[in-house]
Design a protein around this motif. Structure first.
Motif, PDB file in Angstrom:
ATOM      1  N   GLY A  22      -3.099  -8.374   7.554  1.00  0.00           N
ATOM      2  CA  GLY A  22      -2.826  -7.177   8.327  1.00  0.00           C
ATOM      3  C   GLY A  22      -2.342  -6.007   7.485  1.00  0.00           C
ATOM      4  N   THR A  23      -1.773  -5.006   8.164  1.00  0.00           N
ATOM      5  CA  THR A  23      -1.271  -3.791   7.525  1.00  0.00           C
ATOM      6  C   THR A  23       0.243  -3.768   7.602  1.00  0.00           C
ATOM      7  OG1 THR A  23      -3.260  -2.549   8.139  1.00  0.00           O
ATOM      8  CG2 THR A  23      -1.306  -1.270   7.565  1.00  0.00           C
ATOM      9  N   LEU A  24       0.887  -3.559   6.451  1.00  0.00           N
ATOM     10  CA  LEU A  24       2.344  -3.579   6.355  1.00  0.00           C
ATOM     11  C   LEU A  24       2.847  -2.171   6.063  1.00  0.00           C
ATOM     12  CD1 LEU A  24       4.890  -5.383   6.323  1.00  0.00           C
ATOM     13  CD2 LEU A  24       4.456  -5.798   3.894  1.00  0.00           C
ATOM     14  N   LEU A  25       3.746  -1.668   6.923  1.00  0.00           N
ATOM     15  CA  LEU A  25       4.250  -0.302   6.806  1.00  0.00           C
ATOM     16  C   LEU A  25       5.774  -0.273   6.862  1.00  0.00           C
ATOM     17  CD1 LEU A  25       1.964   1.583   9.380  1.00  0.00           C
ATOM     18  CD2 LEU A  25       1.697   1.575   6.894  1.00  0.00           C
ATOM     19  N   LEU A  26       6.346   0.742   6.236  1.00  0.00           N
ATOM     20  CA  LEU A  26       7.743   1.094   6.419  1.00  0.00           C
ATOM     21  C   LEU A  26       7.808   2.420   7.161  1.00  0.00           C
ATOM     22  CD1 LEU A  26       9.207   0.390   2.849  1.00  0.00           C
ATOM     23  CD2 LEU A  26       9.026  -1.197   4.780  1.00  0.00           C
ATOM     24  N   GLY A  27       8.688   2.499   8.145  1.00  0.00           N
ATOM     25  CA  GLY A  27       8.959   3.766   8.802  1.00  0.00           C
ATOM     26  C   GLY A  27       8.135   4.102  10.015  1.00  0.00           C
ATOM     27  N   LYS A  28       7.150   3.285  10.368  1.00  0.00           N
ATOM     28  CA  LYS A  28       6.311   3.563  11.531  1.00  0.00           C
ATOM     29  C   LYS A  28       5.829   2.266  12.167  1.00  0.00           C
ATOM     30  CE  LYS A  28       5.912   8.111  11.693  1.00  0.00           C
ATOM     31  NZ  LYS A  28       7.082   8.348  10.850  1.00  0.00           N
ATOM     32  N   VAL A  55       7.933 -11.256  -1.123  1.00  0.00           N
ATOM     33  CA  VAL A  55       6.881 -10.574  -0.360  1.00  0.00           C
ATOM     34  C   VAL A  55       6.962  -9.068  -0.614  1.00  0.00           C
ATOM     35  CG1 VAL A  55       5.839 -10.201   1.908  1.00  0.00           C
ATOM     36  CG2 VAL A  55       6.995 -12.372   1.403  1.00  0.00           C
ATOM     37  N   ILE A  56       8.148  -8.503  -0.449  1.00  0.00           N
ATOM     38  CA  ILE A  56       8.436  -7.130  -0.870  1.00  0.00           C
ATOM     39  C   ILE A  56       9.601  -7.194  -1.840  1.00  0.00           C
ATOM     40  CG2 ILE A  56       9.133  -4.800  -0.189  1.00  0.00           C
ATOM     41  CD1 ILE A  56       8.068  -5.337   2.595  1.00  0.00           C
ATOM     42  N   ALA A  57       9.396  -6.709  -3.048  1.00  0.00           N
ATOM     43  CA  ALA A  57      10.446  -6.635  -4.056  1.00  0.00           C
ATOM     44  C   ALA A  57      10.711  -5.162  -4.343  1.00  0.00           C
ATOM     45  CB  ALA A  57      10.048  -7.382  -5.325  1.00  0.00           C
ATOM     46  N   TRP A  58      11.859  -4.668  -3.927  1.00  0.00           N
ATOM     47  CA  TRP A  58      12.164  -3.246  -4.058  1.00  0.00           C
ATOM     48  C   TRP A  58      12.130  -2.812  -5.515  1.00  0.00           C
ATOM     49  CZ3 TRP A  58      12.127   0.554  -0.759  1.00  0.00           C
ATOM     50  CH2 TRP A  58      12.802   1.751  -1.011  1.00  0.00           C
ATOM     51  N   GLY A  59      11.349  -1.784  -5.794  1.00  0.00           N
ATOM     52  CA  GLY A  59      11.208  -1.292  -7.152  1.00  0.00           C
ATOM     53  C   GLY A  59      10.083  -1.950  -7.933  1.00  0.00           C
ATOM     54  N   GLU A  60       9.438  -2.977  -7.353  1.00  0.00           N
ATOM     55  CA  GLU A  60       8.350  -3.676  -8.032  1.00  0.00           C
ATOM     56  C   GLU A  60       7.061  -3.688  -7.220  1.00  0.00           C
ATOM     57  OE1 GLU A  60       9.737  -7.565  -9.089  1.00  0.00           O
ATOM     58  OE2 GLU A  60      11.546  -6.807 -10.065  1.00  0.00           O
ATOM     59  N   THR A  61       7.181  -3.830  -5.914  1.00  0.00           N
ATOM     60  CA  THR A  61       6.009  -3.871  -5.047  1.00  0.00           C
ATOM     61  C   THR A  61       5.353  -2.489  -4.972  1.00  0.00           C
ATOM     62  OG1 THR A  61       7.043  -5.597  -3.711  1.00  0.00           O
ATOM     63  CG2 THR A  61       5.212  -4.393  -2.711  1.00  0.00           C
ATOM     64  N   PRO A  62       4.024  -2.397  -5.139  1.00  0.00           N
ATOM     65  CA  PRO A  62       3.351  -1.095  -5.007  1.00  0.00           C
ATOM     66  C   PRO A  62       3.531  -0.506  -3.610  1.00  0.00           C
ATOM     67  CG  PRO A  62       1.917  -2.692  -6.091  1.00  0.00           C
ATOM     68  CD  PRO A  62       3.086  -3.463  -5.565  1.00  0.00           C
ATOM     69  N   LEU A  63       3.944   0.753  -3.561  1.00  0.00           N
ATOM     70  CA  LEU A  63       4.186   1.459  -2.311  1.00  0.00           C
ATOM     71  C   LEU A  63       3.444   2.785  -2.334  1.00  0.00           C
ATOM     72  CD1 LEU A  63       8.080   1.003  -2.227  1.00  0.00           C
ATOM     73  CD2 LEU A  63       6.406  -0.380  -0.981  1.00  0.00           C
ATOM     74  N   ALA A  64       2.815   3.141  -1.225  1.00  0.00           N
ATOM     75  CA  ALA A  64       2.122   4.421  -1.100  1.00  0.00           C
ATOM     76  C   ALA A  64       2.828   5.260  -0.044  1.00  0.00           C
ATOM     77  CB  ALA A  64       0.661   4.215  -0.727  1.00  0.00           C
ATOM     78  N   VAL A 105       2.717  -0.646   2.254  1.00  0.00           N
ATOM     79  CA  VAL A 105       3.181  -1.656   1.306  1.00  0.00           C
ATOM     80  C   VAL A 105       2.049  -2.610   0.966  1.00  0.00           C
ATOM     81  CG1 VAL A 105       4.887  -3.469   0.897  1.00  0.00           C
ATOM     82  CG2 VAL A 105       5.467  -1.522   2.372  1.00  0.00           C
ATOM     83  N   GLN A 106       1.904  -2.909  -0.320  1.00  0.00           N
ATOM     84  CA  GLN A 106       0.989  -3.966  -0.760  1.00  0.00           C
ATOM     85  C   GLN A 106       1.828  -5.203  -1.066  1.00  0.00           C
ATOM     86  OE1 GLN A 106      -1.631  -2.769  -3.966  1.00  0.00           O
ATOM     87  NE2 GLN A 106      -1.772  -0.684  -3.197  1.00  0.00           N
ATOM     88  N   PRO A 107       1.928  -6.145  -0.120  1.00  0.00           N
ATOM     89  CA  PRO A 107       2.830  -7.287  -0.311  1.00  0.00           C
ATOM     90  C   PRO A 107       2.429  -8.151  -1.505  1.00  0.00           C
ATOM     91  CG  PRO A 107       1.414  -7.638   1.593  1.00  0.00           C
ATOM     92  CD  PRO A 107       1.197  -6.213   1.162  1.00  0.00           C
TER      93      PRO A 107
END
Length: 215
Positions: A139-145, A192-201, A34-36
């Motif tokens: 820092g580094t922001l992740l989903l799922g790990k 900080v995280i906007a679902w559908g707007e925040t860049p996600l890799a 996630v790129q906050p």
């Protein structure tokens, strides 16, 4: 030599058609970077998300790690909802026997040190953790790990479906949380995280699928 997993970047997709994420159990490398939208030096936050996951084992929904500390901010689900903040932890026991969609909100405020959990819009008992603390930026922001920065490895991987992940730099009101859980039109999105707007890799075989969380 291990092959590099392909990465898919999602950004600017209309929220009405934004997919849910499926994390397959057979791929231990599946995660979302996630790129906050807002710096991660937080004195308060609310993390809300829908999850559909097997009950039982501890699974990481969100992890934020810095060079100084792996567990700067971590939220997990399982037989309890766990919160790690600045190296300290607390947990909220839950009684969940099905794999249906469940709406979660975890909130914390530094002035009081109060952490709270809402499940499907219902507020649970508060816990005290890290009064006066501020999370470190950079820092580094992740989903799922959950990431071990020193070893470069992952742990407590999420298995199942995840959707509508939003992170705010403030504590939401109970009315705001209920509106999210009830899937009301015009629901608020995080700063900080906007679902559908925040860049996600997306990497490691995370699968995109129709979002059925509000059906």
């Amino acid at each position: 030599m291990q092959m590099q997993q392909p990465t898919l970047v999602l950004s600017g997709v209309k929220s009405s058609t934004f997919p849910a994420f499926y994390f397959p159990a057979e791929n231990i490398e599946s995660c979302v970077t996630v790129q906050p939208l807002h710096h991660m030096a937080l004195q308060a936050f609310t993390l809300c998300f829908w999850a559909r996951a097997p009950p039982g084992s501890t699974q990481t929904v969100l992890s934020y790690s810095t060079r100084q500390r792996d567990d700067e901010l971590v939220v997990t689900v399982g037989s309890a909802v766990g919160l790690w903040l600045g190296g300290r932890s607390t947990s909220f026991p839950v009684h969940r026997g099905t794999q249906s969609w469940l709406h979660h909100c975890v909130a914390w405020a530094a002035p009081s040190g109060l952490a709270q959990l809402w499940l499907n819009g219902a507020e649970g008992e508060g816990k005290s953790i890290q009064k006066g603390y501020e999370t470190r930026a950079g820092g580094t922001l992740l989903l799922g790990k959950d990431r071990d920065m020193l070893l470069g490895t992952f742990a407590n991987g999420f298995t199942g479906w995840m959707s509508h992940v939003n992170l705010w730099s403030r504590v939401l009101s109970p009315a705001e949380v209920r509106a999210l859980a009830l899937c009301k039109a015009g629901r608020a999105k995080g700063d900080v995280i906007a679902w559908g707007e925040t860049p996600l890799a997306l990497a490691g075989g995370v699968v995109l699928g129709p979002d059925t969380s509000c059906e």
